[in-house]
Scaffold this active site. Structure first.
Site, PDB file in Angstrom:
ATOM      1  N   ASP A   1       7.658  -3.465  -3.406  1.00 22.62           N
ATOM      2  CA  ASP A   1       8.730  -2.512  -3.876  1.00 22.62           C
ATOM      3  C   ASP A   1       9.557  -2.113  -2.865  1.00 22.62           C
ATOM      4  OD1 ASP A   1       7.888  -2.646  -6.539  1.00 22.62           O
ATOM      5  OD2 ASP A   1       6.681  -0.782  -6.304  1.00 22.62           O
TER       6      ASP A   1
ATOM      7  N   TYR B   1      -3.943  -4.262   1.178  1.00 20.19           N
ATOM      8  CA  TYR B   1      -2.914  -3.360   1.745  1.00 20.19           C
ATOM      9  C   TYR B   1      -3.420  -2.379   2.577  1.00 20.19           C
ATOM     10  CZ  TYR B   1       0.580  -5.261  -1.501  1.00 20.19           C
ATOM     11  OH  TYR B   1       1.805  -5.941  -2.301  1.00 20.19           O
TER      12      TYR B   1
END
EC number: 5.4.99.12
Length: 285
Positions: A64, A125
């Site tokens: 994003d 992540y």
């Protein structure tokens, strides 16, 4: 999306990094917004002198706006003649053409059946946050979230352990029509470094939209004492979005690494990744 490379084309794997601060995410968008995909495709078109032809990238993780990547993977199918002509100098030419906040580190001919998205077996992540009373180190401000309450990392880890495994993460995902929210969370753990920065490692076979940042938001509520360690698990079990779960800001999040199986297992993984998952029925297995 087919895994078959068209006759006369070569599938090329790209390993890349970017600072997401000034990007509107990975994927190309309308209205001229700056994206990572757009920058790389434009640079590729320029250095290969491809005119109006754009060779579209497929990526492992569609990050994003504001999210960074250290170990992103993508692929592109190029005409064999073009690849043969530019292969040796392509990496250096891209380095000269790309903006400084995105780098391609390697370009290699991919093995048969490789798909940057569907071949992946895990994505890892890291989310970085500090509760330092004075705030964030100015040199880290674009990569570390400041939380202005003291955080109990042990309590956060206790809560995190209850979320690991295969679950329906609908409570932590932005709903997309027709898409499953069943995921296998392989790791969720937090460590405080000597500098006071807390790094959350989040690893799963795949993630649905906003999942990582929602999980971190729930754990921060536990860490600062606003909720108990059992609360994130209870939210998960209910299976619907809880307004108390905040989606934390994107700048603390970095895609660190993407994992792939051995070459001979790529085709099977691609097929498996496309199957819509369901959880076992109650009392089953």
């Amino acid at each position: 999306m087919s895994d078959e490379v068209q006759p006369g084309f070569v599938r090329v794997r790209l390993d890349l990094s970017y600072d997401g601060t000034e990007f509107s995410g990975w994927a190309k968008q309308a209205a001229g917004r700056r994206t990572v995909q757009g920058e790389i495709e434009d640079a590729l078109r320029t250095v290969t002198r491809s005119g109006e032809t754009t060779y579209e990238l497929t990526v492992a993780g569609r990050t994003d706006a504001g999210v960074h990547a250290r170990g992103q993977v993508a692929h592109v199918d190029l005409p064999g003649e073009l690849w043969a002509e530019h292969q040796e100098k392509l990496l250096k030419r891209l380095a000269g053409r790309l903006p400084k906040d995105v780098r391609v580190w390697s370009l290699t001919e991919a093995p048969s059946g490789f798909n940057a998205r569907f071949s992946a077996i895990w994505r890892r992540y890291a989310y970085r946050v500090t509760d330092n009373t004075g705030g964030v180190d100015p040199l880290l401000r674009s990569h570390v979230l400041w939380h202005d309450w003291p955080l109990d990392v042990d309590a956060m880890n206790e809560a995190a352990r209850r979320l690991v495994g295969e679950h329906d993460f609908a409570a932590y995902c932005k709903k997309r029509e027709g898409a499953t929210t069943i995921r296998t969370l392989q790791e969720l753990s937090l460590v405080r470094g000597d500098d006071g920065v807390i790094t959350a490692t989040v690893c799963a076979d795949a993630f649905c939209h906003n999942m990582v940042r929602s999980l971190i938001g729930a754990l921060l509520f536990v860490g600062d004492g606003h909720r108990g360690p059992d609360w994130p698990g209870k939210v998960l079990a209910v299976g619907v979005r809880d307004s108390a779960v905040h989606v934390v800001r994107p700048h603390g999040l970095t895609l660190e690494e993407v994992g792939y199986p051995a070459d001979e297992l790529l085709a099977a993984r691609n097929k498996e990744a496309r199957n819509k998952r369901t959880l076992p029925a109650a009392g089953c297995c």
